[in-house]
Design an enzyme around this catalytic site. Structure first.
Site, PDB file in Angstrom:
ATOM      1  N   ARG A 126       0.857  -1.183   0.000  1.00  0.00           N
ATOM      2  CA  ARG A 126       0.000   0.000   0.000  1.00  0.00           C
ATOM      3  C   ARG A 126       0.897   1.238   0.000  1.00  0.00           C
ATOM      4  O   ARG A 126       1.636   1.474   0.955  1.00  0.00           O
ATOM      5  CB  ARG A 126      -0.916  -0.011   1.230  1.00  0.00           C
ATOM      6  CG  ARG A 126      -1.747   1.239   1.328  1.00  0.00           C
ATOM      7  CD  ARG A 126      -2.792   1.213   2.448  1.00  0.00           C
ATOM      8  NE  ARG A 126      -3.466   2.492   2.412  1.00  0.00           N
ATOM      9  CZ  ARG A 126      -3.464   3.390   3.393  1.00  0.00           C
ATOM     10  NH1 ARG A 126      -2.877   3.121   4.555  1.00  0.00           N
ATOM     11  NH2 ARG A 126      -4.068   4.539   3.244  1.00  0.00           N
ATOM     12  N   HIS A 170      -3.065  10.832   0.288  1.00  0.00           N
ATOM     13  CA  HIS A 170      -2.578  10.645   1.661  1.00  0.00           C
ATOM     14  C   HIS A 170      -1.974  11.991   2.088  1.00  0.00           C
ATOM     15  O   HIS A 170      -0.777  12.103   2.333  1.00  0.00           O
ATOM     16  CB  HIS A 170      -1.567   9.499   1.717  1.00  0.00           C
ATOM     17  CG  HIS A 170      -1.371   8.908   3.087  1.00  0.00           C
ATOM     18  ND1 HIS A 170      -1.447   7.564   3.354  1.00  0.00           N
ATOM     19  CD2 HIS A 170      -1.075   9.477   4.285  1.00  0.00           C
ATOM     20  CE1 HIS A 170      -1.207   7.331   4.641  1.00  0.00           C
ATOM     21  NE2 HIS A 170      -0.975   8.487   5.235  1.00  0.00           N
ATOM     22  N   GLU A 215      -7.571   8.308   5.823  1.00  0.00           N
ATOM     23  CA  GLU A 215      -7.951   8.963   7.076  1.00  0.00           C
ATOM     24  C   GLU A 215      -8.510  10.371   6.899  1.00  0.00           C
ATOM     25  O   GLU A 215      -7.920  11.356   7.354  1.00  0.00           O
ATOM     26  CB  GLU A 215      -6.756   8.992   8.030  1.00  0.00           C
ATOM     27  CG  GLU A 215      -6.259   7.608   8.389  1.00  0.00           C
ATOM     28  CD  GLU A 215      -5.363   7.583   9.633  1.00  0.00           C
ATOM     29  OE1 GLU A 215      -4.975   8.651  10.114  1.00  0.00           O
ATOM     30  OE2 GLU A 215      -5.085   6.479  10.119  1.00  0.00           O
ATOM     31  N   ASN A 340      -7.737   1.564   9.367  1.00  0.00           N
ATOM     32  CA  ASN A 340      -6.464   1.869  10.029  1.00  0.00           C
ATOM     33  C   ASN A 340      -6.770   1.869  11.515  1.00  0.00           C
ATOM     34  O   ASN A 340      -7.596   2.671  11.974  1.00  0.00           O
ATOM     35  CB  ASN A 340      -5.961   3.271   9.674  1.00  0.00           C
ATOM     36  CG  ASN A 340      -5.558   3.426   8.217  1.00  0.00           C
ATOM     37  OD1 ASN A 340      -5.659   2.483   7.432  1.00  0.00           O
ATOM     38  ND2 ASN A 340      -5.093   4.608   7.858  1.00  0.00           N
ATOM     39  N   TYR A 342      -5.046   1.625  15.496  1.00  0.00           N
ATOM     40  CA  TYR A 342      -3.891   1.552  16.390  1.00  0.00           C
ATOM     41  C   TYR A 342      -4.317   1.356  17.847  1.00  0.00           C
ATOM     42  O   TYR A 342      -3.650   0.669  18.592  1.00  0.00           O
ATOM     43  CB  TYR A 342      -3.064   2.837  16.276  1.00  0.00           C
ATOM     44  CG  TYR A 342      -2.393   2.988  14.920  1.00  0.00           C
ATOM     45  CD1 TYR A 342      -1.086   2.574  14.725  1.00  0.00           C
ATOM     46  CD2 TYR A 342      -3.085   3.514  13.825  1.00  0.00           C
ATOM     47  CE1 TYR A 342      -0.463   2.692  13.484  1.00  0.00           C
ATOM     48  CE2 TYR A 342      -2.476   3.639  12.592  1.00  0.00           C
ATOM     49  CZ  TYR A 342      -1.167   3.225  12.424  1.00  0.00           C
ATOM     50  OH  TYR A 342      -0.573   3.333  11.201  1.00  0.00           O
ATOM     51  N   GLU A 408      -3.799  -0.246   7.835  1.00  0.00           N
ATOM     52  CA  GLU A 408      -2.672   0.159   8.697  1.00  0.00           C
ATOM     53  C   GLU A 408      -2.885  -0.370  10.102  1.00  0.00           C
ATOM     54  O   GLU A 408      -3.998  -0.324  10.629  1.00  0.00           O
ATOM     55  CB  GLU A 408      -2.557   1.685   8.858  1.00  0.00           C
ATOM     56  CG  GLU A 408      -2.079   2.434   7.664  1.00  0.00           C
ATOM     57  CD  GLU A 408      -1.970   3.940   7.931  1.00  0.00           C
ATOM     58  OE1 GLU A 408      -1.824   4.369   9.107  1.00  0.00           O
ATOM     59  OE2 GLU A 408      -2.047   4.683   6.948  1.00  0.00           O
TER      60      GLU A 408
HETATM   61  C1  FCB Z   1      -1.725   7.105  10.536  1.00  0.00           C
HETATM   62  C2  FCB Z   1      -1.339   7.737   9.207  1.00  0.00           C
HETATM   63  C3  FCB Z   1       0.033   7.298   8.719  1.00  0.00           C
HETATM   64  C4  FCB Z   1       1.037   7.234   9.851  1.00  0.00           C
HETATM   65  C5  FCB Z   1       0.492   6.417  11.006  1.00  0.00           C
HETATM   66  C6  FCB Z   1       1.446   6.283  12.166  1.00  0.00           C
HETATM   67  O1  FCB Z   1      -2.690   7.858  11.165  1.00  0.00           O
HETATM   68  O2  FCB Z   1      -2.271   7.407   8.224  1.00  0.00           O
HETATM   69  O3  FCB Z   1       0.436   8.163   7.687  1.00  0.00           O
HETATM   70  O4  FCB Z   1       1.398   8.498  10.221  1.00  0.00           O
HETATM   71  O5  FCB Z   1      -0.694   7.002  11.477  1.00  0.00           O
END
Ligand code: FCB
Length: 502
Positions: A126, A170, A215, A340, A342, A408
């Site tokens: 990607r 992006h 995002e 995405n 985290y 992500e």
């Molecule tokens: C996400 C972004 C990516 C990177 C990661 C750590 O929010 O999409 O570009 O910065 O965080």
């Protein structure tokens, strides 16, 4: 980079003032003191590490990057200036005064990067296209040298049997378009659709999997409301208008791509976070639903359902520039949803008296904070694999089992080479192992997940944090540009080769 949710309300107040909206259109709120802590904040599912965890046949194992974070060559071969070039060149905006003028120099070293991916047995990459590299002034003719760069990259990926998985936006808007009003300017949606068409004409014969946006909440919020990202504006009105233009652009871009390439698989990558109520109170549960709506649905429901979610207590239609037939224009029946993810978010409600006292809390009556129980990465994000399970299963349930791609997930740990020259980043292995266990669980429970993309292939330029956070499966020495696969990259290579957790 993600929303700093803790600061959302505070900065919205400042931004509201800057935008000359009623002072304190948003404001801080607190949790009712007699509510009970939410027992569900403990992980619900125990992911069993000992069992053999396999992934579906033809699963995509990949990594993610973004043009501005890795390419460098910021004005090579006719590339135009982007809002990130301008922002990073403005003093005080990026930690340590860093910029991505050179970054990982991928514009020149992409062959080495493909070799890294091959060494990791990956079958999906990607990456994003820099709009000002291929269309320097945001409209009009293509810059053929810029297009050639992506064309060569795609050819080499296909030759290496790696799927090119292309993000069209992006975050690096051509500066010329920002000068004309940026995303708050409705016309930018048409510019975006033209650019999408240009890329479909250039790569559509070889690329079949596309993401329109990365995002959208992050770049509209941080770019236009809290100002920590390019273009660095502070206005709640600009944030609301930018949101609407992006939703229109998502619809227009989707139609432009499909018109040229009806067989293309088109989605977007959304920043998502499982939102949990802070306590068992009904108010906090409702607050968590509002947090879910603004965090996860603000750009997804307009595409899939042609409407805004009920995140805000009322939709400021006039302020957002919403017109009567925009419902159809926003619609984009995405072929897949990119997630995405985290970490999770803890939501709580403002007290009733506060809501009555402050007009601002009518608009977004929710307080959001990071979770505090899991271990922290080096940039203080909570490691909470359950969040991936919760989000994937919820989106699967609420949107009728769509195709999903994890576009992500990853962690910042700043381990460097040890005395042996090897990067022993055991914590990163543990992060991906646990998130993949959670994902496998969601798949076993019925979610249709097609791939997982670790953020990131390489250590790179982490937006306003500059080079201070390392997310890569490969280490980059930014002085020499030498790449070294970390222990986590070697581990990921085995997982990809065997299509199961090892
Ligand atoms: C996400 C972004 C990516 C990177 C990661 C750590 O929010 O999409 O570009 O910065 O965080």
């Amino acid at each position: 980079m993600r929303l700093s949710r803790r600061e959302f309300v505070e900065s919205a107040v400042a931004a509201g003032i800057a935008a000359a909206l009623p002072a304190g259109l948003f404001s801080a709120c607190s949790v009712s003191s007699n509510a009970r802590a939410n027992p569900a904040l403990q992980p619900k599912v125990q992911f069993d590490a000992s069992s053999r965890i396999e992934f579906p046949k033809n699963f995509f194992w990949g990594t993610s990057t973004a043009a501005y974070q890795i390419e460098g060559a910021w004005r090579a071969d006719g590339k135009g200036e982007s809002i990130w070039d301008r922002f990073a060149h403005t003093s005080g905006k990026i930690k340590n005064g860093d910029s991505a003028d050179v970054a990982c120099d991928c514009y020149h070293r992409w062959r080495e990067d493909i070799a890294l991916m091959r060494a990791m047995n990956l079958n999906s990459y990607r990456f994003s296209v820099s709009w000002p590299r291929v269309q320097p002034s945001g409209s009009g003719p293509a810059n053929s040298k810029g297009v050639d760069y992506y064309s060569r990259l795609v050819d080499a990926l296909l030759e290496a049997r790696i799927r090119p998985f292309v993000t069209l936006y992006h975050w690096d808007l051509p500066q010329v378009l920002e000068d004309a009003g940026g995303w708050p300017n409705r016309d930018t949606a048409s510019r975006f659709a033209d650019y999408v068409e240009l890329m479909a004409r250039s790569l559509g014969d070889r690329v079949s999997d596309w993401m329109l946006f990365n995002e959208p909440l992050a770049f509209t919020y941080q770019g236009y409301l809290d100002g920590t990202h390019a273009p660095g504006r502070n206005s709640v009105l600009d944030f609301l208008r930018a949101s609407h233009t992006v939703n229109l652009a998502q619809g227009a871009g989707f139609r432009a791509l499909k018109a040229l390439q009806s067989s293309a698989r088109v989605g977007s990558a959304f920043s998502m976070s499982a939102c949990e109520p802070a306590t068992t109170s009904e108010q906090d549960k409702r607050a968590a639903e509002r947090a879910h709506a603004i965090t996860n649905l603000w750009f997804l429901e307009p595409a899939l359902k042609g409407r805004y979610p009920e995140a805000l207590a009322f939709l400021p239609e006039a302020a957002m520039g919403i017109k009567s037939d925009d419902v159809d224009k926003m619609r984009a029946p995405l072929d897949f949803i990119g997630i995405n993810l985290y970490y999770r978010t803890i939501a709580s409600a403002p007290r009733a008296t506060e809501r009555l006292a402050h007009l601002q809390e009518w608009l977004l009556p929710v307080k959001m904070a990071p979770g505090g129980q899991g271990p922290k990465t080096d940039n203080r994000w909570e490691v909470w694999p359950q969040a991936l399970y919760d989000m994937v299963t919820r989106i699967s349930r609420d949107f009728n089992r769509p195709q999903l791609e994890i576009t992500e997930s990853g962690c910042a740990y700043n381990d460097g080479p040890g005395a042996d020259g090897v990067i022993h980043d055991a914590r990163r292995i543990e992060y991906h192992r646990q998130y993949l266990q959670a994902l496998a669980h969601a798949i076993a429970d019925g979610a249709d997940v097609r791939g997982y993309h670790a953020w990131s292939l390489l250590d790179n330029f982490e937006w306003a944090e500059g080079f201070s956070q390392r997310f890569g499966l490969a280490y980059v020495d930014f002085k020499t540009q030498q790449r070294t696969i970390k222990d986590s990259g070697r581990w990921y290579a085995k997982v990809a080769a065997e299509n199961r957790l090892v």
